[in-house]
Design an enzyme around this catalytic site. Structure first.
Site, short mmCIF file in Angstrom:
data_model
loop_
_atom_site.label_atom_id
_atom_site.label_comp_id
_atom_site.label_asym_id
_atom_site.label_seq_id
_atom_site.Cartn_x
_atom_site.Cartn_y
_atom_site.Cartn_z
N GLU A 33 31.25 1.53 113.93
CA GLU A 33 30.33 2.48 113.30
C GLU A 33 31.05 3.23 112.20
O GLU A 33 32.18 3.64 112.37
CB GLU A 33 29.86 3.56 114.28
N THR B 248 25.99 7.75 112.19
CA THR B 248 26.88 6.62 111.89
C THR B 248 26.04 5.41 111.55
O THR B 248 24.97 5.19 112.12
CB THR B 248 27.79 6.26 113.09
N ASN C 253 25.91 1.66 112.01
CA ASN C 253 26.51 0.66 112.88
C ASN C 253 26.54 -0.69 112.17
O ASN C 253 25.56 -1.06 111.50
CB ASN C 253 25.71 0.54 114.18
N1 RBF Z 1 33.39 8.06 121.06
C1 RBF Z 1 34.18 8.25 122.13
O1 RBF Z 1 33.76 8.05 123.26
N2 RBF Z 1 35.49 8.67 121.99
C2 RBF Z 1 36.03 8.93 120.78
O2 RBF Z 1 37.21 9.30 120.70
C3 RBF Z 1 35.20 8.77 119.62
N3 RBF Z 1 35.67 9.07 118.39
C4 RBF Z 1 34.86 8.91 117.30
C5 RBF Z 1 35.35 9.22 116.04
C6 RBF Z 1 34.56 9.06 114.90
C7 RBF Z 1 35.09 9.43 113.55
C8 RBF Z 1 33.22 8.59 115.05
C9 RBF Z 1 32.34 8.41 113.85
C10 RBF Z 1 32.75 8.28 116.30
C11 RBF Z 1 33.54 8.43 117.44
N4 RBF Z 1 33.07 8.13 118.71
C12 RBF Z 1 33.87 8.32 119.81
C13 RBF Z 1 31.80 7.43 118.88
C14 RBF Z 1 30.60 8.30 119.18
O3 RBF Z 1 30.53 8.43 120.57
C15 RBF Z 1 29.40 7.55 118.61
O4 RBF Z 1 29.44 7.61 117.20
C16 RBF Z 1 28.08 8.07 119.10
O5 RBF Z 1 27.97 7.90 120.47
C17 RBF Z 1 26.91 7.35 118.43
O6 RBF Z 1 26.93 5.99 118.71
MG MG Z 2 25.05 4.92 114.69
#
Ligand code: RBF
Ligand code: MG
Length: 183
Positions: A118, A39, A41
């Site tokens: 992100e 991702t 940020n």
């Molecule tokens: N993190 C969560 O803790 N819960 C989520 O439901 C969640 N959904 C995400 C959905 C998408 C499309 C993306 C790109 C990220 C999501 N994340 C979620 C964040 C994820 O934990 C994070 O991108 C990584 O920890 C890297 O920072």
């Molecule tokens: Mg990232």
């Protein structure tokens, strides 16, 4: 909470489209290394901060920052050095408009203390990362709230589903036409 069904309006409705650009900053580095879902940020500006936390979809485009021709090194909070190449290593075909999913919130699975925004660009970038580049984005709608998970695999599975949902919605004419708004 279990994942609610995503309901999509016929066409983007207020407050969408949200069209803006931001400089890519360094996150925790977990997206690529732990989840295999990189991702970009970006800072949580007022407009993004005013949206409910959750997962969104739209279009985006990376713009290299040519005014910064030299790489620079920043230290991540955990001490890891991060090289900012400002997107100047990107290939021409990586500078097109791509579908994206955006996560705004606290990443409950990781117990973040700071709100993060992100963008996962739905494209396999072959030329490495691009910290310090600009990312222009247009948010067109909401998919679901942020959820907590008992396993990393369950989080990955839900993100993969978000990606499939976003790709499908963005094919619809009413959503596809916004691709042209990114210069
Ligand atoms: N993190 C969560 O803790 N819960 C989520 O439901 C969640 N959904 C995400 C959905 C998408 C499309 C993306 C790109 C990220 C999501 N994340 C979620 C964040 C994820 O934990 C994070 O991108 C990584 O920890 C890297 O920072
Ligand atoms: Mg990232």
């Amino acid at each position: 909470m279990t994942r609610p069904e995503t309901v999509v309006p016929e066409a983007p409705t207020s407050p969408y489209p949200i069209h803006n650009s931001a400089s890519i900053i360094s996150g925790f580095g977990r997206g690529s290394s732990e989840l295999g879902i990189p991702t970009a940020n970006i800072p949580v500006n007022t407009e993004l901060n005013n949206l409910p936390t959750g997962i969104y979809y739209g279009w985006c485009k990376v713009h290299p920052d040519k005014s910064k021709s030299c790489d620079s090194t920043h230290s991540r909070p955990d001490g890891k050095p991060i090289i900012f190449n400002h997107g100047n290593n990107l290939q021409i075909e990586e500078l097109k408009v791509f579908p994206m999913v955006m996560s705004i919130g606290w990443n409950p699975f990781y117990h973040n203390r700071e709100k993060a925004a992100e963008i996962h660009i739905i494209q396999n970038f072959k030329s490495g990362d691009f910290y310090g580049a600009k990312v222009e984005y247009i948010v067109l709608g909401y998919i679901r709230p942020e959820l907590n998970y008992t396993t990393k695999e369950a989080l990955i599975e839900d993100i993969q589903l978000d990606i499939q949902i976003a790709k499908k919605i963005l094919e619809r004419k009413e959503y596809a036409e916004y691709e042209k708004r990114l210069d």
